[in-house]
Design a protein around this motif. Structure first.
Motif, short mmCIF file in Angstrom:
data_model
loop_
_atom_site.label_atom_id
_atom_site.label_comp_id
_atom_site.label_asym_id
_atom_site.label_seq_id
_atom_site.Cartn_x
_atom_site.Cartn_y
_atom_site.Cartn_z
N ASP A 158 0.84 -1.20 0.00
CA ASP A 158 0.00 0.00 0.00
C ASP A 158 0.87 1.25 0.00
O ASP A 158 0.61 2.22 -0.69
CB ASP A 158 -0.90 0.04 1.24
N GLU A 159 1.90 1.19 0.81
CA GLU A 159 2.71 2.40 1.05
C GLU A 159 4.02 2.34 0.26
O GLU A 159 4.61 1.27 0.11
CB GLU A 159 3.09 2.46 2.54
N TYR A 160 4.48 3.51 -0.18
CA TYR A 160 5.82 3.61 -0.75
C TYR A 160 6.85 3.55 0.38
O TYR A 160 6.59 3.99 1.48
CB TYR A 160 5.97 4.92 -1.50
N ARG A 161 8.03 3.02 0.08
CA ARG A 161 9.10 3.02 1.09
C ARG A 161 10.42 3.50 0.51
O ARG A 161 10.57 3.64 -0.71
CB ARG A 161 9.26 1.65 1.73
N ASN A 162 11.35 3.69 1.43
CA ASN A 162 12.65 4.23 1.02
C ASN A 162 13.56 3.14 0.47
O ASN A 162 13.32 1.96 0.69
CB ASN A 162 13.37 4.83 2.23
N PHE A 163 14.65 3.56 -0.14
CA PHE A 163 15.74 2.65 -0.45
C PHE A 163 16.44 2.26 0.86
O PHE A 163 16.22 2.89 1.90
CB PHE A 163 16.74 3.32 -1.41
N HIS A 164 17.30 1.25 0.79
CA HIS A 164 18.08 0.87 1.97
C HIS A 164 18.90 2.07 2.44
O HIS A 164 19.43 2.82 1.60
CB HIS A 164 19.00 -0.31 1.63
N PRO A 165 19.01 2.27 3.77
CA PRO A 165 19.76 3.43 4.27
C PRO A 165 21.20 3.52 3.78
O PRO A 165 21.76 4.62 3.70
CB PRO A 165 19.74 3.24 5.79
N VAL A 166 21.83 2.39 3.47
CA VAL A 166 23.19 2.46 2.93
C VAL A 166 23.10 2.70 1.43
O VAL A 166 22.68 1.82 0.67
CB VAL A 166 23.97 1.16 3.22
N LEU A 167 23.51 3.89 1.02
CA LEU A 167 23.30 4.31 -0.37
C LEU A 167 24.44 3.82 -1.27
O LEU A 167 25.35 4.58 -1.61
CB LEU A 167 23.21 5.83 -0.44
N SER A 168 24.37 2.56 -1.70
CA SER A 168 25.43 2.06 -2.57
C SER A 168 25.34 2.67 -3.97
O SER A 168 26.26 2.55 -4.77
CB SER A 168 25.39 0.54 -2.65
N ILE A 169 24.24 3.37 -4.26
CA ILE A 169 24.11 4.06 -5.55
C ILE A 169 25.17 5.15 -5.71
O ILE A 169 25.43 5.63 -6.80
CB ILE A 169 22.68 4.64 -5.71
N LEU A 170 25.82 5.53 -4.60
CA LEU A 170 26.86 6.57 -4.66
C LEU A 170 28.22 6.01 -5.07
O LEU A 170 29.20 6.76 -5.15
CB LEU A 170 27.00 7.24 -3.28
N SER A 171 28.29 4.71 -5.35
CA SER A 171 29.58 4.03 -5.54
C SER A 171 30.49 4.68 -6.58
O SER A 171 31.71 4.64 -6.44
CB SER A 171 29.36 2.58 -5.96
N PHE A 172 29.92 5.24 -7.63
CA PHE A 172 30.75 5.84 -8.70
C PHE A 172 31.71 6.88 -8.13
O PHE A 172 32.80 7.07 -8.64
CB PHE A 172 29.82 6.49 -9.75
#
Ligand code: NAD
Length: 519
Positions: free
Chosen positions: A458-472
């Motif tokens: 039902d609800e939207y949620r966040n990504f995992h608190p550890v932001l591995s998307i910043l790896s670059f």
């Protein structure tokens, strides 16, 4: 560019029944396609295409964002500040090579493009600025602030850094003179002893860690209030600390670390206090230095509070090159057998790294950066086999911020042939790191406005608190516990780009270009 508090005008819209635009948000229903591999009883591999449906939601309203730097008066801190002011004012200044204009070169978001698709008539690629893929904040709108153990105002700090042209410094000096770092946490045991002489702006109380944590929380709140900000992001660009020992009962769990902070335990570093303060404030915290700020207790604290963290250590020069070159060599089927990396630099970072414990933090962060690429190629490397890899860093005051990075790559070719590639890279370290600070802040902020759900949620949620998307942007990427680390530069960029594309319902750019290949 977009104004704070307003939805940003889109450079493009996506024409798809799966993508819905409202004033507040963009939502997309997305099919994520992966491949599951299993081993059959006969030992064969079976690959099964696998689909997962996700809904993504992107808030379109551009918030007013503050970026607080720990180590604001350092080379990176003063350089990124001057750079943002120069861009904000659209400055140009004379140099011996002619007139130079402010720019954001070196920022993947601000100065690189991504292919959106093909022109409907000519079939040519249509490229858009990376920054325009989603409604992102603009670096010119960041409100800057922060802490430093040195009391120098930012104009003097910029002189001390010896990075920027005097003609540019004159133009930003007045504004930067008004910027004074807040007093910070100084536990001399964590940074090199040679830093003691600049520590004239430190919080009182010796090792009163709880008071320090509370003070940093108050600083963040005050800054937010004073500047009428919607959000704050905190980024550590202060000196490299030594590693903290992981001690059971002290920094291994969220509860233990909070108790240890209360008790003023010696093994809690200043950077971990900053991280804890941010997590408790719900403010993202990014670590641009190599030390283990994110001890297990801090990571679990972030998970409990669902507060974003990212790190470690800016991937600016030598390592960025390494994670592109090694990926190329190994994926071209060339057996890299040794990497020797030498650095010498003469800035304050180099001075701090001249002591063994701080160097050790850097050595660790620089050492594991080819592991994933080696492990992926079991034709060239047997189980557990690795190229030799050495990292040396020396302090040479005379070269200042013009860091030298010398790398020798030695490898094995067809039929026993050998190849030596030698790279000699010279440039101002802080001019490489400053745009990364901007990218880290922009991507992190963007992630606070992206949420997702399964079709059954039902609800939207966040990504995992550890932001591995910043790896670059990071040398030793922190990933959610138990998930793989990706160091290969192209893969890191693809992940960033394709997750952003998914948020507006676009498939990853596959580069198949079948439209040009089939008769
Ligand atoms: P710098 O020494 O010029 O700046 C660091 C600043 O942090 C100094 O002004 C110092 O007074 C301050 N400081 C130290 N401890 C502090 C504390 N506890 N609280 C607040 N301030 C504190 O170094 P730099 O060249 O700006 O680099 C900053 C960090 O970024 C270093 O750890 C470096 O290893 C890391 N890094 C830099 C690059 C790059 O390309 N420049 C790349 C990767 C990592």
């Amino acid at each position: 560019h977009g104004q704070a508090g307003q939805p940003q005008g889109d450079l493009f819209t996506v024409n798809s029944p799966h993508v819905v635009y409202t004033d507040e948000s963009i939502t997309s229903s997305y099919v994520y396609r992966t491949t599951k591999v299993t081993k059959t009883p006969s030992g064969n591999l079976e690959a099964t295409p696998f689909e997962t449906k996700y809904d993504f939601k992107v808030e379109r309203c551009i918030p007013k964002v503050g970026l607080m730097l720990v180590g604001w008066g350092g080379n990176n801190g003063s350089t990124v500040t001057a750079g943002i002011i120069a861009n904000r004012k659209n400055l140009s200044w004379p140099t011996r090579e002619g007139t130079q204009k402010a720019n954001y070169y070196g920022s993947v978001l601000m100065s690189s493009t991504v292919k959106l698709g093909n022109d409907g008539i000519t079939g040519d690629d249509v490229n858009v600025p990376f920054h325009k893929l989603l409604p992102m904040i603009h670096p010119n709108d960041l409100v800057l602030g922060g802490w430093d153990i040195s009391s120098m105002n930012l104009a003097d700090a910029m002189d001390r850094a010896q990075v920027l042209e005097p003609t540019l410094k004159l133009l930003v000096r007045k504004e930067m003179e008004q910027m004074k770092p807040l007093p910070s946490i100084y536990y001399p045991d964590f940074i090199a002893s040679n830093q003691g002489d600049r520590a004239d702006n430190v919080l009182p109380g010796g090792s009163a860690r709880q008071e320090h944590l509370d003070k940093i929380r108050t600083d963040i709140r005050d800054f937010k209030l004073k500047n009428a900000l919607d959000k704050v992001i905190v980024l550590w660009t202060a000196n490299t600390e030594r590693y903290a020992d992981i001690i059971p009962g002290v920094n291994d769990t969220a509860n233990n670390i909070l108790t240890a902070i209360k008790a003023g335990h010696d093994e809690i570093s200043p950077s971990s206090i900053f991280a804890a303060a941010c997590i408790l404030e719900g403010v993202p915290f990014i670590n641009g230095s190599p030390q283990n700020t994110f001890v297990p207790g801090i990571i679990s604290l972030a998970e409990i509070h669902k507060s974003y963290i990212g790190g470690d250590d800016f991937k600016s020069g030598q390592t960025k090159m390494k994670s592109a070159l090694v990926d190329f060599l190994i994926s071209a089927g060339i057996k890299l057998t040794s990497i020797a990396s030498y650095n010498h630099l003469g800035n304050n970072d180099g001075k701090n790294l001249a002591e063994q414990k701080q160097f050790r933090s850097k050595e660790i962060s620089k050492s594991n950066v080819v592991d994933d690429m080696v492990a992926a190629n079991h034709i060239l490397y047997a189980e557990g086999e690795h190229p030799d890899h050495t990292v040396v860093i020396k302090y040479m005051p005379a070269v200042g911020d013009h860091k030298r990075a010398l790398d020798e790559y030695y490898g094995e070719l067809f039929m026993g042939g050998r190849q030596t590639i030698s790279i000699f890279n010279v440039c101002e370290d802080s001019l490489l790191a400053s745009p990364l600070i901007i990218d880290l802040a922009l991507v992190t902020e963007m992630m606070t406005r992206i949420s997702w759900k399964n079709s059954s949620d039902d609800e939207y949620r966040n990504f995992h608190p550890v932001l591995s998307i910043l790896s670059f942007m990071l040398k030793a990427p922190l990933t959610p516990p138990g998930t793989p680390v990706v160091n290969a530069l192209a893969k890191q960029r693809n992940a960033l780009c394709n997750i952003f594309r998914a948020c507006v319902g676009l498939q990853p750019e596959s580069d198949m270009t079948l439209e040009h290949k089939l008769l």
